[in-house]
Write an enzyme that holds these catalytic residues in place. Structure first.
Site, PDB file in Angstrom:
ATOM      1  N   GLY A   1       0.834  -1.199   0.000  1.00 24.22           N
ATOM      2  CA  GLY A   1       0.000   0.000   0.000  1.00 24.22           C
ATOM      3  C   GLY A   1       0.867   1.246   0.000  1.00 24.22           C
TER       4      GLY A   1
ATOM      5  N   GLY B   1      -0.279   4.491   0.172  1.00 24.43           N
ATOM      6  CA  GLY B   1      -0.973   5.692   0.627  1.00 24.43           C
ATOM      7  C   GLY B   1      -0.207   6.344   1.770  1.00 24.43           C
TER       8      GLY B   1
ATOM      9  N   ALA C   1      -0.309   6.030   5.106  1.00 23.38           N
ATOM     10  CA  ALA C   1       0.235   5.165   6.147  1.00 23.38           C
ATOM     11  C   ALA C   1       1.418   4.364   5.629  1.00 23.38           C
ATOM     12  CB  ALA C   1      -0.851   4.220   6.662  1.00 23.38           C
TER      13      ALA C   1
ATOM     14  N   PHE D   1     -13.361  21.600  13.366  1.00 27.93           N
ATOM     15  CA  PHE D   1     -13.960  20.414  12.765  1.00 27.93           C
ATOM     16  C   PHE D   1     -14.970  19.846  13.740  1.00 27.93           C
ATOM     17  CE2 PHE D   1     -12.388  17.580   9.152  1.00 27.93           C
ATOM     18  CZ  PHE D   1     -12.151  18.616   8.303  1.00 27.93           C
TER      19      PHE D   1
ATOM     20  N   ASP E   1      -8.336  -4.781   0.059  1.00 31.36           N
ATOM     21  CA  ASP E   1      -7.443  -5.893  -0.273  1.00 31.36           C
ATOM     22  C   ASP E   1      -6.755  -6.467   0.965  1.00 31.36           C
ATOM     23  OD1 ASP E   1      -8.138  -5.508  -2.928  1.00 31.36           O
ATOM     24  OD2 ASP E   1      -6.502  -4.100  -3.283  1.00 31.36           O
TER      25      ASP E   1
ATOM     26  N   GLN F   1     -18.310   4.544   8.703  1.00 27.28           N
ATOM     27  CA  GLN F   1     -18.711   5.939   8.802  1.00 27.28           C
ATOM     28  C   GLN F   1     -19.383   6.407   7.511  1.00 27.28           C
ATOM     29  OE1 GLN F   1     -15.753   9.450   9.145  1.00 27.28           O
ATOM     30  NE2 GLN F   1     -16.888   9.368  11.051  1.00 27.28           N
TER      31      GLN F   1
ATOM     32  N   HIS G   1     -20.225   9.685   5.749  1.00 23.88           N
ATOM     33  CA  HIS G   1     -19.887  11.102   5.824  1.00 23.88           C
ATOM     34  C   HIS G   1     -21.143  11.907   5.500  1.00 23.88           C
ATOM     35  CE1 HIS G   1     -17.969  14.954   5.219  1.00 23.88           C
ATOM     36  NE2 HIS G   1     -16.838  14.457   5.677  1.00 23.88           N
TER      37      HIS G   1
ATOM     38  N   LEU H   1     -16.733  13.593  -2.100  1.00 24.77           N
ATOM     39  CA  LEU H   1     -16.701  14.159  -0.759  1.00 24.77           C
ATOM     40  C   LEU H   1     -16.694  15.685  -0.763  1.00 24.77           C
ATOM     41  CD1 LEU H   1     -16.161  13.756   2.336  1.00 24.77           C
ATOM     42  CD2 LEU H   1     -13.736  13.806   1.767  1.00 24.77           C
TER      43      LEU H   1
ATOM     44  N   THR I   1     -15.748  18.357   2.149  1.00 25.25           N
ATOM     45  CA  THR I   1     -15.121  18.303   3.473  1.00 25.25           C
ATOM     46  C   THR I   1     -15.991  18.887   4.584  1.00 25.25           C
ATOM     47  OG1 THR I   1     -13.262  19.028   4.818  1.00 25.25           O
ATOM     48  CG2 THR I   1     -13.863  20.454   3.002  1.00 25.25           C
ATOM     49  N   GLU I   2     -15.802  18.287   5.773  1.00 26.81           N
ATOM     50  CA  GLU I   2     -16.417  18.813   6.980  1.00 26.81           C
ATOM     51  C   GLU I   2     -15.885  20.222   7.268  1.00 26.81           C
ATOM     52  OE1 GLU I   2     -16.897  15.871  10.053  1.00 26.81           O
ATOM     53  OE2 GLU I   2     -15.872  17.183  11.448  1.00 26.81           O
TER      54      GLU I   2
ATOM     55  N   ARG J   1     -19.858  12.975  13.238  1.00 22.64           N
ATOM     56  CA  ARG J   1     -20.355  12.669  11.892  1.00 22.64           C
ATOM     57  C   ARG J   1     -21.540  11.718  11.921  1.00 22.64           C
ATOM     58  NH1 ARG J   1     -14.713  12.086   8.405  1.00 22.64           N
ATOM     59  NH2 ARG J   1     -14.367  14.327   8.260  1.00 22.64           N
TER      60      ARG J   1
ATOM     61  N   HIS K   1     -17.937   6.415   3.831  1.00 22.78           N
ATOM     62  CA  HIS K   1     -16.702   7.188   3.791  1.00 22.78           C
ATOM     63  C   HIS K   1     -15.497   6.474   4.400  1.00 22.78           C
ATOM     64  CE1 HIS K   1     -14.220  10.742   3.655  1.00 22.78           C
ATOM     65  NE2 HIS K   1     -14.103  10.815   4.956  1.00 22.78           N
TER      66      HIS K   1
ATOM     67  N   ARG L   1     -15.298   7.799  13.827  1.00 27.12           N
ATOM     68  CA  ARG L   1     -14.059   8.564  13.707  1.00 27.12           C
ATOM     69  C   ARG L   1     -14.372  10.056  13.647  1.00 27.12           C
ATOM     70  NH1 ARG L   1     -11.405  10.923   9.566  1.00 27.12           N
ATOM     71  NH2 ARG L   1     -12.455   9.902   7.822  1.00 27.12           N
TER      72      ARG L   1
ATOM     73  N   SER M   1      -8.173  10.748  10.691  1.00 24.75           N
ATOM     74  CA  SER M   1      -7.637   9.648   9.883  1.00 24.75           C
ATOM     75  C   SER M   1      -6.240   9.983   9.392  1.00 24.75           C
ATOM     76  CB  SER M   1      -8.553   9.332   8.708  1.00 24.75           C
ATOM     77  OG  SER M   1      -8.598  10.421   7.821  1.00 24.75           O
TER      78      SER M   1
END
Lengths: 234, 120, 590
Positions: free
Chosen positions: C15, C17, C19, C121, C224, C243, C245, C255, C257-258, C289, C356, C401, C406
């Site tokens: 992965g 991304g 993380a 937020f 995956d 969640q 959103h 999306l 955004t909040e 949320r 979300h 969350r 995140s």
């Protein structure tokens, strides 16, 4: 029925690429080009293209649609279709791997060449490095690049010299770091760019500006780099 | 950093600057000549015009500018289209050949121009 | 199978991304041989879509801000099934992790003092809920995820991380002792299948929002990592917690955004009423949320929805003025114009709760080590396997969350995994090599797919799966209806396992990848369904019509889904933070 013509090439089967005509029932809706591709792929799974976020921020689905580069996911049919016809080709100038997928190695290599990461030789403070909103504003219009390659593959100078001309996308990123007040490698960065190809192959054609799906202006950034080189030269 | 030995000034910046400066000089020269011949010109005035040293020097400057401008311009065109990338090794041979031809032509024109300017 | 090529690394991250790249960066800096396997070029990962920001008490907006306040909000937001030791770690280490990102070059927006700009937020408070709304979300306009992901990729480039881009991991390779010793991966460009051997395998494969028909998630979010873990027999935790959103663009799912509400936007129903004032009198539009999403659905059910079908509500932003919108929310303006044909400067955006985020995932400790539970109910570390980011369940998000948490989760625990693996590698990792049979076992699914003939169309099956999840396991859930959903899913299993693959070519075969992804989507969906049906209470994002209340007596715990017998167990929540007092569960109101 929308007449879609797609560039097809599977190196395992085809000796050369060809255009395949497909009729698509859009139900009269103003879909995005990516939606049309998804509809086609749900019937013919061999049609191959890249896609990820489907909202114009990941830069996967850069394609040539009716002659103009753009992102399939944020290009509505109403914007590109003329006379009920949609011709979809891979981004020009890069080797095709299969169908609409191009080998972007040369594009990424040029990006890497500009050392697109912050370089600062002073010790980092315990908190963030301070930067005024005005200095931060200098990065607007630069950091938003999504590396979709629409610009570089629309640039004739990049078509002819993809190994030597950095191209609009890479140069936009080069300037993003030159413009960052937190970066201290300005001199070294500029020294890397002062040859007849890296920057100066840009002839101001402005195809890059015309196609950028994020509305960025690489030509202006290239102009800024030239001015920086000029003002530092003796 | 891409190294290059056949470009005019070796540095992209100097080539770029020279291209612009030479263009400005050529533009000025075109304006000057157009103004001089505007409304007709005969051999006597033409000869008188070119008997002045500053006109000869200005003309020489324009010729040299044209030489540099052509060299840089042709080099850019040749390195776009006659390349190893587009036609294999043949591209390099062709390009060097054309480059030499261009250089020779430019050299001949420069010498010839000097001859013309100072021979009368 | 002995023909399978093997590539070996000290650490392999699956992965690319946020993380994965944060973990990779940590390992690459330590000098260990590190590789990232990513099915897309890393900057195309879904982190790029994160907009609003990264929540962290860096004390820029409020110099007296305290990470303990952030911790309190997060515990409350989780509806008390977030592990307090993990939340404590995330909130306290957070500032350091965020400053590192800034030093790496992340172009944060700035305050007049030159510090990182923070915006309010949902679910944020000062002084443990007593001091009013906080502004704690560090932002780079509304493109924070994009800025973060690119910065991390650039950082990895600087540190020479090895990337296997457009490689797809199919299954885990386990040795005879049950330890994870790498993965099977396909190079998409050539079609070659390789055994990637590793002393530490880090799953950072992100979420699986594509199990739902309407999602903010990218096409690539197919779970995956969860699929691979479940097939390898490992459990997943709190997987029923999804969640929704509040503000996905109606119809398109993209999306919004909040941060829009953080900057002062609010939701209105068809009467133009700011209805959140009724549901959450204090926090209003900045409640959790789950709370906002449920309120919206109630408005729509009760006939106060907007549009000809009455199937959405509006997010009003025009009162903020063009200048604020263009400087703080430029990406939202762009998205709204493209996908909703609405210019937020002039008109409201039609929005609807949209799937979300997956709060659940592979259970891990704060070091990213994947866990299972033994017969006696004790945590057992799975040797060789790590997880971080959305695929992991540390758990810092519990049942719901908070916005901006995140991105913090993925940098803090990506980093923590990297740090821990570095230490583990230095101390020496001894695991038995995988035998030929072990590798063959991991290859079984791919071999079967490649040898298959007949079966149903992948796209049709996927659509059926997504609709089932959307209809039976959405914002509001009901036991009977969920059981019907589970029946539909069990019918789907066989059909999906035998899905059709007529294109057997090698070069960039996305049909093969999509078939493999569908298997993973199904694994996630089934685990979600069975666990959701089992949790007989309403908590956080899991809202049941037939069990409307939170049941702390029976369900103040994590759910554990065991794939071997499809059973649901329980695992206790950690209530023992190291440096602060436990936050005791109380009624959750905003």
């Amino acid at each position: 029925m929308l007449q879609v013509s797609i560039y097809r090439y599977n190196p395992e089967q085809d000796s050369q690429p060809y255009m395949q005509d497909i009729q698509v029932d859009t139900g009269g809706k103003d879909l995005m080009v990516l939606d049309v591709l998804e509809m086609i792929k749900s019937q013919d799974t061999t049609v191959t293209y890249r896609r990820s976020c489907r909202e114009g921020v990941c830069g996967s689905d850069g394609l040539n649609m009716n002659g103009k580069n753009g992102l399939a996911c944020i290009t509505p049919l109403s914007e590109t279709v003329k006379n009920n016809k949609l011709v979809i080709r891979p981004l020009p100038g890069l080797p095709v791997i299969r169908d609409l997928i191009v080998d972007m190695t040369m594009f990424y290599t040029q990006y890497e060449k500009v050392q697109p990461y912050l370089q600062n030789d002073t010790p980092a403070p315990a908190i963030e490095r301070l930067q005024s909103p005005e200095d931060r504003a200098k990065l607007d219009g630069l950091y938003e690049c999504i590396l979709c390659a629409c610009c570089s593959t629309a640039c004739p100078s990049f078509w002819w010299n993809p190994e030597r001309f950095i191209g609009p996308s890479g140069l936009l990123q080069a300037y993003r770091f030159l413009a960052d007040t937190r970066d201290t490698a300005t001199t070294e960065r500029l020294a890397q760019l002062d040859d007849p190809f890296s920057v100066f192959r840009c002839h101001g054609i402005q195809n890059c500006v015309n196609v950028c799906p994020k509305g960025l202006n690489p030509t202006r950034a290239i102009g800024h780099i030239r001015n920086m080189l000029l003002s530092r030269a003796t | 950093m891409v190294t290059s030995v056949t470009s005019f000034g070796r540095s992209g910046l100097s080539d770029w600057l020279l291209q612009r400066v030479s263009a400005v000089i050529l533009l000025a020269y075109v304006v000057f000549i157009t103004a001089s011949v505007w409304g007709g010109v005969d051999f006597v005035t033409w000869k008188a015009l070119f008997s002045q040293t500053w006109v000869r020097i200005f003309s020489l400057l324009a010729v040299l500018s044209l030489a540099a401008h052509a060299w840089i311009g042709m080099w850019a065109v040749l390195t776009d289209y006659l390349t190893e990338r587009l036609m294999g090794t043949k591209g390099n041979v062709l390009r060097i050949g054309f480059q030499i031809l261009c250089s020779l032509t430019i050299f001949v024109y420069v010498v010839w121009s000097i001859q013309i300017l100072w021979s009368y | 199978m002995s023909a399978l090529r093997t590539i070996s690394f000290d650490g392999v991250i699956v992965g690319g991304g946020g993380a994965g790249m944060r973990a990779a960066l940590q390992l690459a800096q330590s000098g260990y041989k590190t590789a990232v396997i990513s099915k897309v070029f890393p900057t195309r990962s879904h982190t790029v879509s994160a907009q609003g920001g990264i929540t962290c008490a860096i004390a820029s907006d409020d110099p007296n801000d305290d990470w303990r306040w952030h911790m309190y909000d997060t515990v409350k937001g989780s509806d008390y099934i977030g592990d307090q030791d993990a939340i404590e770690y995330m909130c306290s280490v957070g500032p350091e992790a965020v400053f590192e990102l800034e030093h790496m070059g992340l172009p944060f927006s700035r305050t007049e003092e030159g510090r990182i700009y923070q915006r309010p937020f949902g679910g944020q408070s000062k002084n443990f809920g007593e001091g009013g709304q906080a502004a704690r979300t560090c932002a780079a306009a509304d493109r924070t995820g994009h800025a973060l992901l690119h910065t991390l990729y650039q950082g990895n480039m600087k540190n020479n991380t090895v990337f296997f881009n457009e490689w797809y991991a199919t299954d885990i390779v386990k040795n005879q002792d049950g330890a994870v010793v790498g993965v099977i991966a396909i190079c998409m460009e050539t079609g070659e299948t390789v055994y990637v051997k590793s002393k530490a395998t880090v799953f950072a494969t992100g979420g699986a929002g594509r199990i739902y028909a309407s999602t903010t998630n990218a096409h690539i979010n197919t779970g995956d990592g969860i699929g691979m873990a479940l097939r390898a027999g490992f459990p997943v935790q709190d997987i029923e917690m999804w969640q929704f959103h509040p503000t996905g663009i109606a119809g398109a799912g993209t999306l919004v955004t909040e941060g829009c509400r953080g900057e002062g936007g609010y939701l209105i129903n068809k009467d133009g009423e700011r209805f959140m004032e009724r549901y959450a009198p204090n926090a209003k539009d900045l409640a959790g949320r789950d709370v906002v999403a449920r309120s919206m659905v109630l408005e729509i059910i009760e006939g106060r929805g907007c549009g000809p079908e009455g199937d959405h509500v509006y997010l009003k932003l025009d009162h903020l003025g063009e200048e604020v919108l263009e400087s703080r929310l430029p990406g939202i303006c762009e998205l709204s114009r493209t996908f909703a044909h609405a210019d937020p400067v002039k008109e409201p955006i039609p929005v609807v709760p949209t799937c979300h985020y997956m709060m659940g995932g592979i259970p891990t400790n704060v070091h990213g080590q994947a866990l299972t539970v033994d017969a006696a109910g004790n945590d057992q570390i799975i040797p060789g396997l790590y997880a971080c980011g959305e695929v992991a369940c540390v758990s810092v998000h519990g049942a719901n969350r908070l916005g901006g948490n995140s991105l913090l989760d993925l940098v803090v625990f990506g980093r923590a995994s990297g740090l821990f693996i570095e230490k583990a590698l230095r101390e020496g990792v001894e695991m038995r090599d995988a035998s030929e049979t072990d590798v063959e076992q991991a290859m079984a699914r791919l071999d079967k797919l490649n040898a298959s003939s007949g079966g149903e169309n992948v796209a049709d099956l996927r659509k059926e799966l997504q609709n089932t999840m959307q209809n039976h396991f959405g914002v509001f859930r009901n036991g009977e209806f969920m059981q019907e959903g589970i029946r539909k899913l069990s019918d789907l299993r066989g059909r999906i396992e035998n899905a059709k693959l007529d294109d057997k070519s090698m070069v960039y075969n996305t049909a093969r990848i999509e078939a493999l992804e569908l298997h993973n989507l199904f694994e996630v969906a089934e685990a979600t369904a069975i666990t959701a049906e089992a949790r007989n209470e309403s908590r956080g994002a899991h809202a049941r019509d037939d069990f409307k209340d939170r049941d702390d007596e029976n369900w103040l715990c994590h759910s554990m889904y065991y794939p071997a017998d499809k059973s649901v167990g329980k695992r206790s929540v950690n209530f023992e933070p190291k440096t602060v007092d436990t936050f005791q569960p109380k009624a959750r109101t905003y």
